[in-house]
Write a protein that holds these residues in place. Sequence first.
Motif, PDB file in Angstrom:
ATOM      1  N   TYR B  70     -22.548 -10.030  45.645  1.00 45.20           N
ATOM      2  CA  TYR B  70     -21.769  -9.417  44.556  1.00 45.20           C
ATOM      3  C   TYR B  70     -20.918  -8.245  45.032  1.00 45.20           C
ATOM      4  N   ASN B  71     -21.276  -7.650  46.179  1.00 48.49           N
ATOM      5  CA  ASN B  71     -20.491  -6.537  46.717  1.00 48.49           C
ATOM      6  C   ASN B  71     -20.133  -6.802  48.177  1.00 48.49           C
ATOM      7  N   ARG B  90     -13.401  -8.645  42.686  1.00 52.72           N
ATOM      8  CA  ARG B  90     -14.590  -8.215  41.937  1.00 52.72           C
ATOM      9  C   ARG B  90     -15.725  -7.797  42.885  1.00 52.72           C
ATOM     10  N   GLY B  91     -16.152  -6.557  42.745  1.00 54.58           N
ATOM     11  CA  GLY B  91     -17.271  -6.064  43.551  1.00 54.58           C
ATOM     12  C   GLY B  91     -16.936  -5.778  45.008  1.00 54.58           C
TER      13      GLY B  91
END
Lengths: 398, 194
Positions: B70-71, B90-91
């Motif tokens: 997610y990151n 995103r992220g």
Amino acid sequence: MGKKTRLSGNEAIAYAMKQINPDVMGAFPITPSTEIPQYFASYVANGEVDTEFVAVESEHSAMSTCYAAQAAGGRAVTATSSAGMALMWEMLYVTSSARLPVTMALVNRALTGPININNDHSDSMGARDSGWIQLYSETNQEAYDNYIQAIPIGENGKVRLPVMVCQDGFITSHAVENIELLDDEEVKKFVGEYKPENYLLKKENPLAVGPYDISNYYMEHKKQQAEAMKNAKAVILSIAKKFEQLTGRKYGFFESYQMEDAETALVIIGSSAGTAKEAVRRLRQAGKKVGLIKLRVFRPFPAEELAAEMSGVKAVAVMDKAEGFSACGGPLFAEVRSALYDVKNRPFAINYVYGLGGRDICVEHFEMIYDNLFEIAKTGNPGEVYRHIGQREQEGDK
Amino acid sequence: MKDKDIMEFRWHGRGGQGAKTACLLLADVAFTSGKHVQGFPEYGPERMGAPITAYNRISSERCLVHSNIYNPDFVIVIDETLLASVDVTRGLKETGAIIINSEKTPHELRTLLGGYKGKVYTINARKISEETIGKNMPNTPMLAAAVKVSNVVDSDNFIKDMEASFRHKFKTRPHVVEGNMKAIKKSLQEVCAG
């Protein structure tokens, strides 16, 4: 000894099967296990194994093929997932009750519906009463190691039961990770030859396999089958010991991770155990006494050993990757909580159903679960013990 | 494992463009350089042209985490048209970078990246692959760009390993090896920072 490489979980299983070189594979493709018979079929086509690959028209026939081959005196393997195993249902029971040690690579996938191809444990948890030994794997390495151990476990004269080796669909089956492989000769020696006492093709001792069993005998046979499952416990441990001597990799009924002085703990199965271990590492760095038990063997269920391992813990969260619709918790929760019943000063036990149909679970979810456990240990109030995590809630939901 | 010992990548492509293959190749080259690797696509109903995501974790010790990423430190976009429909940054860590297959400059594309403040790289993978491999096969150039930007493995070793791997894979078709190697070398040079 050994070769370091990188393989997906499906490649690892297919490679283990190649090294085992079984007499028969009966298989029908279904996502996410399709690659196993696919890779294995290429080994057959290239003459790298002596196996008779039987391409069947359904999973019911795949298991029937394995049953018949094993009854004839051969060693048979298969691979499947989800609805594929559901179509084998009757034959799962027939195979275990005929005491035929077929092995199956089960790549866990949600059992419909709504239709879904992603991972959860609803397929194998549904088969928990079918009389099969169940070994679960966190990684590609464990899937490979478990499959090699499954052969001598199932074929042991005191056991003679089929074994399913489970791994998480896509999460490990389709992920490439580092792995250490054994040499072909080492695997060959470890699994040995299949030497059943009696089999259909033994002409000195004609026998029937699978005839009707009248009430006057049926219960004795079922009791024997139940005893065999109990016997499997000692055999699983002794095979694990032999495997450790060969590879240095240690296996048991479960893996205890940071449990020595743990005040709160998780019980979990499969690939998400790794994600939860990262949460344990972070919380330990922050000085929190947390631990984790990753269950490898679900059938036979190591109730006493698990209870002993959890006896010093204040609160435990049991993680179910299957919804059992019992209205009071998932299948693993039922077993673990039952195991805890005889423990003096038993810990609080709560249940989280998670990861259904491939819903992702992250390190942060596990950190939150441990927080909740500490809160329960502090207040002495577990609240609602049957919980779900990771899903969106509608307004008005609890 | 310490956080700094791990590099996380997210690939965005469309079914059929080779995002999964590029992801597995990155795992391969990192493995060959002695790293622990994870390479895994996110699966759903598969169809040509639909957006797909794939991931890599590359670390010095075995990474136990089995969730999606997610990151990420790096995002690689194989198809520029995804910028309009997928939230590709995103992220994404601002200390990281995004690499996009495009003939445009990083400056031109930054406005489409929802205020992302990290580094933006572009590479014309279509042109490079058409000139070297003879058809639009953007994943080899994108893999080279990912290696160059992330420095996850040394570029010289990367060239050597890829050549060995292609020679093995395309034993009977040596011209394929030559084209792919040209694509890799050109991409290592032409990835454009902004």
